[in-house]
Design an enzyme around this catalytic site. Structure first.
Site, PDB file in Angstrom:
ATOM      1  N   ASN A 172       2.578   1.344   4.514  1.00 59.56           N
ATOM      2  CA  ASN A 172       2.657   0.017   5.329  1.00 59.56           C
ATOM      3  C   ASN A 172       2.473   0.613   6.644  1.00 59.56           C
ATOM      4  OD1 ASN A 172       5.453  -1.961   5.620  1.00 59.56           O
ATOM      5  ND2 ASN A 172       3.364  -2.363   5.644  1.00 59.56           N
ATOM      6  N   ASP A 176      -8.338   3.955   1.396  1.00 62.61           N
ATOM      7  CA  ASP A 176      -6.852   3.854   2.094  1.00 62.61           C
ATOM      8  C   ASP A 176      -7.860   4.600   3.832  1.00 62.61           C
ATOM      9  OD1 ASP A 176      -5.293   4.632   4.141  1.00 62.61           O
ATOM     10  OD2 ASP A 176      -3.681   5.380   2.243  1.00 62.61           O
ATOM     11  N   CYS A 187      -1.667   0.620   7.494  1.00 65.38           N
ATOM     12  CA  CYS A 187      -2.911   0.270   7.260  1.00 65.38           C
ATOM     13  C   CYS A 187      -3.321  -0.700   6.546  1.00 65.38           C
ATOM     14  CB  CYS A 187      -3.852   1.813   7.287  1.00 65.38           C
ATOM     15  SG  CYS A 187      -3.787   2.871   8.083  1.00 65.38           S
ATOM     16  N   ARG A 188      -3.854  -0.250   5.521  1.00 67.33           N
ATOM     17  CA  ARG A 188      -3.922  -1.696   4.138  1.00 67.33           C
ATOM     18  C   ARG A 188      -3.063  -3.247   4.569  1.00 67.33           C
ATOM     19  NH1 ARG A 188      -5.111   2.010  -0.324  1.00 67.33           N
ATOM     20  NH2 ARG A 188      -3.815   2.497  -0.493  1.00 67.33           N
ATOM     21  N   SER A 189      -2.122  -2.820   4.402  1.00 71.30           N
ATOM     22  CA  SER A 189      -0.839  -3.654   3.276  1.00 71.30           C
ATOM     23  C   SER A 189      -0.309  -4.934   4.865  1.00 71.30           C
ATOM     24  CB  SER A 189       0.195  -3.865   2.618  1.00 71.30           C
ATOM     25  OG  SER A 189       1.547  -1.960   3.544  1.00 71.30           O
ATOM     26  N   CYS A 228       0.681  -1.020  -0.162  1.00 73.18           N
ATOM     27  CA  CYS A 228       0.314  -0.096   0.013  1.00 73.18           C
ATOM     28  C   CYS A 228       0.837   1.055  -0.071  1.00 73.18           C
ATOM     29  CB  CYS A 228      -1.050   0.040   1.578  1.00 73.18           C
ATOM     30  SG  CYS A 228      -0.457   0.215   2.982  1.00 73.18           S
TER      31      CYS A 228
END
Length: 145
Positions: free
Chosen positions: A12, A120, A14-16, A9
């Site tokens: 690095n 995000d 939140c999402r990933s 993401c």
């Protein structure tokens, strides 16, 4: 041979890392990691509100630390999954000549044809929406392995 998957993401945090934590639970036999295309958060743990939302679902992200995506990741992983089109473009911009490691959108593994990216939550503030989509994509990915 163990499959190696990298989730990417922007920062690095939140999402990933959420995708990494969720996928590790679903597929303990798969080697996975996460990275960000940006360098703002290198060495930092996932964003507090994301950690809290993930922990409420049973995923502990506290041991993960942010790192930046680099060209060597193309050789280190069998599949690279981007959270959105901007991340995909940034990843492809670092692809070494001749490298053929697949890079795809993580949402390609959902059964929701309208999901073209993982929003995000650092900006949207909707951590549960992101986690719902990440869980769905992780299950779809697992089914392909």
């Amino acid at each position: 041979m163990t499959t190696r998957i990298l989730f990417v993401c922007l920062g690095n945090i939140c999402r990933s890392p959420a995708a990494e934590g969720i996928f590790r639970r679903l597929a303990p036999d798969v080697q996975c990691d996460s990275a960000g295309t940006g360098d703002w958060h290198i060495g930092k743990p996932p964003y507090g509100p994301m950690q809290q939302a993930a922990l409420a679902r049973g995923y502990d992200l506290s041991t993960l630390r942010a790192r930046q995506f680099h060209a060597g990741d193309f050789d280190a992983f069998d599949l690279i999954l981007a959270m959105d089109d901007a991340n995909l473009r940034d990843i492809e911009g670092l692809r070494p000549t001749g490298n053929e490691t697949p890079v795809r959108l993580f949402t390609d593994y959902t059964d929701d044809s309208t999901a073209d990216h993982v929003p995000d939550p650092y900006f949207t503030r909707d951590f549960n929406e992101a986690l719902d989509l990440i869980e769905q994509a992780a299950k779809g990915l697992r089914a392909t392995l």
